[in-house]
Scaffold this motif. Structure first.
Motif, PDB file in Angstrom:
ATOM      1  N   ALA A   1     118.861  24.679  43.832  1.00 31.89           N
ATOM      2  CA  ALA A   1     118.214  23.715  42.768  1.00 31.89           C
ATOM      3  C   ALA A   1     116.871  24.610  42.692  1.00 31.89           C
ATOM      4  N   ILE A   2     116.165  24.902  41.624  1.00 29.41           N
ATOM      5  CA  ILE A   2     114.863  25.401  41.556  1.00 29.41           C
ATOM      6  C   ILE A   2     113.869  24.514  41.251  1.00 29.41           C
ATOM      7  N   ARG A   3     113.992  23.658  40.524  1.00 28.94           N
ATOM      8  CA  ARG A   3     112.864  22.475  40.254  1.00 28.94           C
ATOM      9  C   ARG A   3     113.298  21.252  41.188  1.00 28.94           C
ATOM     10  N   LEU A   4     111.992  21.417  41.851  1.00 30.18           N
ATOM     11  CA  LEU A   4     111.982  20.159  42.677  1.00 30.18           C
ATOM     12  C   LEU A   4     112.070  18.770  42.343  1.00 30.18           C
ATOM     13  N   ALA A   5     112.484  17.827  42.698  1.00 29.18           N
ATOM     14  CA  ALA A   5     112.635  16.492  42.234  1.00 29.18           C
ATOM     15  C   ALA A   5     111.483  15.627  42.750  1.00 29.18           C
ATOM     16  N   ASP A   6     110.920  15.812  43.797  1.00 25.48           N
ATOM     17  CA  ASP A   6     109.500  15.195  44.064  1.00 25.48           C
ATOM     18  C   ASP A   6     108.455  16.232  44.482  1.00 25.48           C
ATOM     19  N   PRO A   7     108.036  16.753  43.552  1.00 20.24           N
ATOM     20  CA  PRO A   7     106.802  17.753  43.911  1.00 20.24           C
ATOM     21  C   PRO A   7     105.691  17.245  44.337  1.00 20.24           C
ATOM     22  N   GLU A   8     105.486  15.926  44.257  1.00 19.86           N
ATOM     23  CA  GLU A   8     104.177  15.186  44.908  1.00 19.86           C
ATOM     24  C   GLU A   8     104.179  15.349  46.506  1.00 19.86           C
ATOM     25  N   TRP A   9     105.418  15.045  46.814  1.00 23.80           N
ATOM     26  CA  TRP A   9     105.691  15.256  48.394  1.00 23.80           C
ATOM     27  C   TRP A   9     105.196  16.479  48.909  1.00 23.80           C
ATOM     28  N   PHE A  10     105.755  17.430  48.239  1.00 20.44           N
ATOM     29  CA  PHE A  10     105.484  18.959  48.650  1.00 20.44           C
ATOM     30  C   PHE A  10     103.918  19.332  48.563  1.00 20.44           C
ATOM     31  N   ARG A  11     103.317  18.557  47.644  1.00 21.02           N
ATOM     32  CA  ARG A  11     101.645  18.865  47.546  1.00 21.02           C
ATOM     33  C   ARG A  11     101.005  18.140  48.612  1.00 21.02           C
ATOM     34  N   ALA A  12     101.507  16.520  48.975  1.00 20.52           N
ATOM     35  CA  ALA A  12     100.866  15.916  50.004  1.00 20.52           C
ATOM     36  C   ALA A  12     101.244  16.575  51.263  1.00 20.52           C
ATOM     37  N   PHE A  13     102.407  17.017  51.551  1.00 21.55           N
ATOM     38  CA  PHE A  13     102.667  17.786  52.907  1.00 21.55           C
ATOM     39  C   PHE A  13     101.843  18.800  52.917  1.00 21.55           C
ATOM     40  N   GLY A  14     101.389  19.807  51.739  1.00 20.71           N
ATOM     41  CA  GLY A  14     100.703  20.957  52.174  1.00 20.71           C
ATOM     42  C   GLY A  14      99.114  20.636  52.340  1.00 20.71           C
ATOM     43  N   GLU A  15      98.754  19.512  51.856  1.00 22.03           N
ATOM     44  CA  GLU A  15      97.209  18.862  52.394  1.00 22.03           C
ATOM     45  C   GLU A  15      97.335  18.482  53.501  1.00 22.03           C
ATOM     46  N   ARG A  16      98.252  17.700  54.172  1.00 25.47           N
ATOM     47  CA  ARG A  16      98.049  17.071  55.333  1.00 25.47           C
ATOM     48  C   ARG A  16      98.117  18.172  56.422  1.00 25.47           C
ATOM     49  N   VAL A  17      98.987  19.437  56.208  1.00 27.53           N
ATOM     50  CA  VAL A  17      99.214  20.385  57.246  1.00 27.53           C
ATOM     51  C   VAL A  17      97.717  21.452  57.073  1.00 27.53           C
ATOM     52  N   ALA A  18      97.361  21.442  55.690  1.00 24.28           N
ATOM     53  CA  ALA A  18      95.849  22.235  55.690  1.00 24.28           C
ATOM     54  C   ALA A  18      94.842  21.501  56.504  1.00 24.28           C
ATOM     55  N   ALA A  19      95.030  20.316  56.431  1.00 19.66           N
ATOM     56  CA  ALA A  19      93.871  19.203  56.958  1.00 19.66           C
ATOM     57  C   ALA A  19      94.040  19.511  58.580  1.00 19.66           C
ATOM     58  N   GLY A  20      95.237  19.974  59.027  1.00 22.56           N
ATOM     59  CA  GLY A  20      95.234  20.150  60.366  1.00 22.56           C
ATOM     60  C   GLY A  20      96.472  19.960  61.243  1.00 22.56           C
ATOM     61  N   ALA A  21      97.448  19.072  60.270  1.00 24.49           N
ATOM     62  CA  ALA A  21      98.797  18.680  60.965  1.00 24.49           C
ATOM     63  C   ALA A  21      99.785  19.574  61.068  1.00 24.49           C
ATOM     64  N   LEU A  22      99.469  20.757  61.815  1.00 24.58           N
ATOM     65  CA  LEU A  22     100.400  21.570  62.146  1.00 24.58           C
ATOM     66  C   LEU A  22     101.635  21.494  62.659  1.00 24.58           C
ATOM     67  N   ASP A  23     101.739  20.485  63.458  1.00 22.91           N
ATOM     68  CA  ASP A  23     102.857  19.627  64.067  1.00 22.91           C
ATOM     69  C   ASP A  23     103.738  19.307  63.078  1.00 22.91           C
ATOM     70  N   GLU A  24     103.286  19.025  61.973  1.00 21.13           N
ATOM     71  CA  GLU A  24     104.231  18.314  60.957  1.00 21.13           C
ATOM     72  C   GLU A  24     105.191  19.594  60.588  1.00 21.13           C
ATOM     73  N   ALA A  25     104.491  20.861  60.107  1.00 23.46           N
ATOM     74  CA  ALA A  25     105.210  21.983  59.719  1.00 23.46           C
ATOM     75  C   ALA A  25     106.051  22.358  60.751  1.00 23.46           C
ATOM     76  N   GLU A  26     105.626  22.386  62.183  1.00 21.41           N
ATOM     77  CA  GLU A  26     106.553  22.860  63.130  1.00 21.41           C
ATOM     78  C   GLU A  26     107.992  21.946  63.408  1.00 21.41           C
ATOM     79  N   ALA A  27     107.691  20.695  63.150  1.00 23.71           N
ATOM     80  CA  ALA A  27     108.571  19.627  63.190  1.00 23.71           C
ATOM     81  C   ALA A  27     109.506  19.934  62.071  1.00 23.71           C
TER      82      ALA A  27
END
Length: 228
Positions: free
Chosen positions: A158-184
């Motif tokens: 599935a190429i087109r993401l059903a909820d692109p906003e979730w991925f954008r918000a995740f990216g911003e959280r990780v960029a702000a320092g939540a590296l543990d979210e990415a690791e999890a």
């Protein structure tokens, strides 16, 4: 060079594009078959920037897709509106896309590319440009894990993401320092791949891919000389 199939991939295809996003294109081309018999074989890939375009010769493309390479694979699964060139041989390639898939290669490729994005995140800097890059790497990490898991579970990419906003918000959280979210997220995906019973075969169907490639080679032989 004879272009067989091409389209827009990346953030535009996923639904993650923003105002500053690049438009990435990938395609498959066929070189004249006789060119492979000379001293100087044809180039296997052509890469340009401005526009961002990657073209792979049919043989190299087949090898990449058989290895589970996510970027090569997605060309065969794009939404219709993302295709820009679709020849008869390109349509045949789309028609055999399942032949390229195998459970172990999908697992290794998608987890491997996601781990690559995580390593980039772990070595990020705190500048504005660094945060922007980190958000992009985090989005792609999450996207790779999601698409790989769905492909491994269903046999459909599935190429087109059903909820692109979730991925954008995740990216911003990780960029702000939540590296543990990415690791999890990576750890959870690894557990999921271990427990899922995939419908994908153990090995790809190389015979079907070989028939397509031989058809490409036959179609790009020089015409026979006219007699009489």
């Amino acid at each position: 060079m004879h272009l067989l199939l091409s389209g827009i991939v990346g953030s535009v295809a996923y639904g993650l594009a923003g105002p500053d996003s690049d438009v990435d294109r990938i395609g498959v081309f066929a070189a004249p078959t006789v060119a492979f018999h000379g001293l100087h074989p044809p180039r296997e890939s052509v890469v340009t920037t401005g526009p961002d375009l990657t073209l792979h010769e049919a043989g190299k493309y087949a090898r990449l897709a058989l290895s589970g390479n996510p970027t090569a694979t997605e060309l065969m699964w794009l939404p219709d509106e993302c295709y820009e060139t679709r020849t008869e041989l390109g349509e045949r390639l789309i028609g055999i896309r399942a032949a390229f898939l195998s459970g172990p290669r999908v697992r290794d490729a998608y987890l491997g590319y996601a781990a690559q994005q995580f390593r980039k995140l772990a070595g990020r800097d705190a500048t504005v440009g660094g945060r922007r890059r980190s958000a992009k790497h985090a989005r792609h990490l999450a996207r790779l894990l999601h698409q790989g898991r769905v492909l491994y579970t269903t046999g459909v990419l599935a190429i087109r993401l059903a909820d692109p906003e979730w991925f954008r918000a995740f990216g911003e959280r990780v960029a702000a320092g939540a590296l543990d979210e990415a690791e999890a997220l990576v750890a959870a995906a690894e557990r999921d791949f271990d427990r899922i019973r995939t419908p994908l075969p153990e090995r790809p169907d190389e015979e079907t891919v070989e028939r397509w490639l031989l058809a490409v080679r036959a179609a790009h032989l020089p015409p026979e000389p006219r007699r009489g």
